[in-house]
Design a protein around this motif. Structure first.
Motif, PDB file in Angstrom:
ATOM      1  N   LEU A 116       0.839  -1.199   0.000  1.00 38.62           N
ATOM      2  CA  LEU A 116       0.000   0.000   0.000  1.00 38.62           C
ATOM      3  C   LEU A 116       0.877   1.255   0.000  1.00 38.62           C
ATOM      4  O   LEU A 116       0.613   2.209  -0.741  1.00 38.62           O
ATOM      5  CB  LEU A 116      -0.942  -0.002   1.198  1.00 38.62           C
ATOM      6  CG  LEU A 116      -1.935   1.156   1.258  1.00 38.62           C
ATOM      7  CD1 LEU A 116      -2.823   1.191   0.012  1.00 38.62           C
ATOM      8  CD2 LEU A 116      -2.789   1.053   2.513  1.00 38.62           C
ATOM      9  N   ASP A 117       1.929   1.246   0.788  1.00 35.24           N
ATOM     10  CA  ASP A 117       2.871   2.367   0.810  1.00 35.24           C
ATOM     11  C   ASP A 117       3.516   2.549  -0.566  1.00 35.24           C
ATOM     12  O   ASP A 117       3.636   3.663  -1.075  1.00 35.24           O
ATOM     13  CB  ASP A 117       3.926   2.132   1.896  1.00 35.24           C
ATOM     14  CG  ASP A 117       4.946   3.240   1.943  1.00 35.24           C
ATOM     15  OD1 ASP A 117       4.570   4.398   2.233  1.00 35.24           O
ATOM     16  OD2 ASP A 117       6.142   2.961   1.667  1.00 35.24           O
ATOM     17  N   TYR A 118       3.919   1.439  -1.187  1.00 33.70           N
ATOM     18  CA  TYR A 118       4.518   1.475  -2.523  1.00 33.70           C
ATOM     19  C   TYR A 118       3.528   2.075  -3.525  1.00 33.70           C
ATOM     20  O   TYR A 118       3.899   2.913  -4.354  1.00 33.70           O
ATOM     21  CB  TYR A 118       4.923   0.061  -2.935  1.00 33.70           C
ATOM     22  CG  TYR A 118       5.539  -0.045  -4.303  1.00 33.70           C
ATOM     23  CD1 TYR A 118       6.884   0.245  -4.508  1.00 33.70           C
ATOM     24  CD2 TYR A 118       4.790  -0.460  -5.395  1.00 33.70           C
ATOM     25  CE1 TYR A 118       7.460   0.132  -5.764  1.00 33.70           C
ATOM     26  CE2 TYR A 118       5.357  -0.572  -6.652  1.00 33.70           C
ATOM     27  CZ  TYR A 118       6.688  -0.274  -6.830  1.00 33.70           C
ATOM     28  OH  TYR A 118       7.256  -0.384  -8.076  1.00 33.70           O
ATOM     29  N   ALA A 119       2.262   1.654  -3.436  1.00 31.30           N
ATOM     30  CA  ALA A 119       1.231   2.151  -4.356  1.00 31.30           C
ATOM     31  C   ALA A 119       1.045   3.653  -4.219  1.00 31.30           C
ATOM     32  O   ALA A 119       0.819   4.346  -5.217  1.00 31.30           O
ATOM     33  CB  ALA A 119      -0.087   1.436  -4.090  1.00 31.30           C
ATOM     34  N   ASN A 120       1.139   4.167  -3.005  1.00 26.84           N
ATOM     35  CA  ASN A 120       1.002   5.609  -2.794  1.00 26.84           C
ATOM     36  C   ASN A 120       2.161   6.383  -3.405  1.00 26.84           C
ATOM     37  O   ASN A 120       1.980   7.508  -3.870  1.00 26.84           O
ATOM     38  CB  ASN A 120       0.885   5.920  -1.303  1.00 26.84           C
ATOM     39  CG  ASN A 120      -0.440   5.468  -0.730  1.00 26.84           C
ATOM     40  OD1 ASN A 120      -1.446   5.426  -1.428  1.00 26.84           O
ATOM     41  ND2 ASN A 120      -0.436   5.106   0.540  1.00 26.84           N
ATOM     42  N   ARG A 121       3.352   5.776  -3.406  1.00 26.29           N
ATOM     43  CA  ARG A 121       4.527   6.445  -3.967  1.00 26.29           C
ATOM     44  C   ARG A 121       4.683   6.227  -5.469  1.00 26.29           C
ATOM     45  O   ARG A 121       5.214   7.088  -6.177  1.00 26.29           O
ATOM     46  CB  ARG A 121       5.797   5.975  -3.252  1.00 26.29           C
ATOM     47  CG  ARG A 121       5.905   6.480  -1.820  1.00 26.29           C
ATOM     48  CD  ARG A 121       7.173   6.002  -1.114  1.00 26.29           C
ATOM     49  NE  ARG A 121       7.060   4.579  -0.780  1.00 26.29           N
ATOM     50  CZ  ARG A 121       7.805   3.617  -1.318  1.00 26.29           C
ATOM     51  NH1 ARG A 121       8.742   3.908  -2.189  1.00 26.29           N
ATOM     52  NH2 ARG A 121       7.629   2.356  -0.975  1.00 26.29           N
ATOM     53  N   PRO A 123       2.102   4.801  -8.115  1.00 25.67           N
ATOM     54  CA  PRO A 123       0.840   4.183  -8.552  1.00 25.67           C
ATOM     55  C   PRO A 123       0.925   3.496  -9.916  1.00 25.67           C
ATOM     56  O   PRO A 123       0.363   2.420 -10.102  1.00 25.67           O
ATOM     57  CB  PRO A 123      -0.156   5.339  -8.555  1.00 25.67           C
ATOM     58  CG  PRO A 123       0.657   6.586  -8.506  1.00 25.67           C
ATOM     59  CD  PRO A 123       1.971   6.238  -7.887  1.00 25.67           C
ATOM     60  N   PRO A 141      -7.477   0.702  -1.754  1.00 25.57           N
ATOM     61  CA  PRO A 141      -6.523   0.312  -0.708  1.00 25.57           C
ATOM     62  C   PRO A 141      -6.720  -1.128  -0.241  1.00 25.57           C
ATOM     63  O   PRO A 141      -5.742  -1.837   0.024  1.00 25.57           O
ATOM     64  CB  PRO A 141      -6.800   1.305   0.427  1.00 25.57           C
ATOM     65  CG  PRO A 141      -7.352   2.510  -0.263  1.00 25.57           C
ATOM     66  CD  PRO A 141      -8.145   1.970  -1.424  1.00 25.57           C
TER      67      PRO A 141
END
Length: 161
Positions: A116-121, A123, A141
């Motif tokens: 999820l953190d990776y996706a925020n940084r 996408p 999410p």
């Protein structure tokens, strides 16, 4: 929503040569071109005892304390993953810097939060990564966490020896 669309397996034949090309970048001193988004993992073969190398995409890099998180994109049957299960002491190289590190295997919940953190940084990179690993997600999410929980993820930390 998360859907498994295809089974993925480590490359064979000519495709394997293409996947191993980044190792040559490190060998000729050009690993810096890959930045902190990729690392060269040196590990010990579980059967042969020989030094093995693979380049992995970094899910998260933290300079303090020095850690890298990666996902086993081809699953837990990947040779590098099987090797570090037997011997978690590895060497990690990013650019020209090298560190003696130890592998730690993340729980499903930890892996979900990391993804999820990776996706925020990143996408767009997440969409490509999910497709590469044979998954379709809706981008919520919840689906990203669930995808992370379905992946084997590893954290590399510096060792004290």
């Amino acid at each position: 929503m998360i859907e498994k669309t295809k089974e993925v397996h480590p490359p064979r034949g000519l495709a394997r040569l293409a996947y191993r090309f980044p190792i040559w970048l490190y060998r000729v001193g050009l690993g810096k071109l890959l930045g902190k988004r990729f690392l060269l993992l040196e590990h010990t073969g579980r059967k042969s005892g020989l030094l093995r190398k693979t380049v992995l995409e970094v899910v998260r890099y933290d300079p303090e304390p020095l850690t890298f998180v990666v996902a086993a994109g081809f699953g837990t049957d990947s040779d590098w993953y099987q090797n570090i299960l037997v011997n978690p002491d590895v060497t990690v190289q990013c650019g020209r810097e090298r560190w003696l590190m130890r592998a730690e295997f993340l729980s499903a919940e930890q892996a979900g939060e990391e993804l999820l953190d990776y996706a925020n940084r990143h996408p767009e990179a997440l969409k490509a990564l999910a497709g590469f690993m044979g998954y379709r997600i809706d981008g919520s999410p919840e689906s990203i966490r669930l995808l992370g929980q379905n992946l084997a993820m590893v954290k590399f930390r510096t060792r004290s020896d």
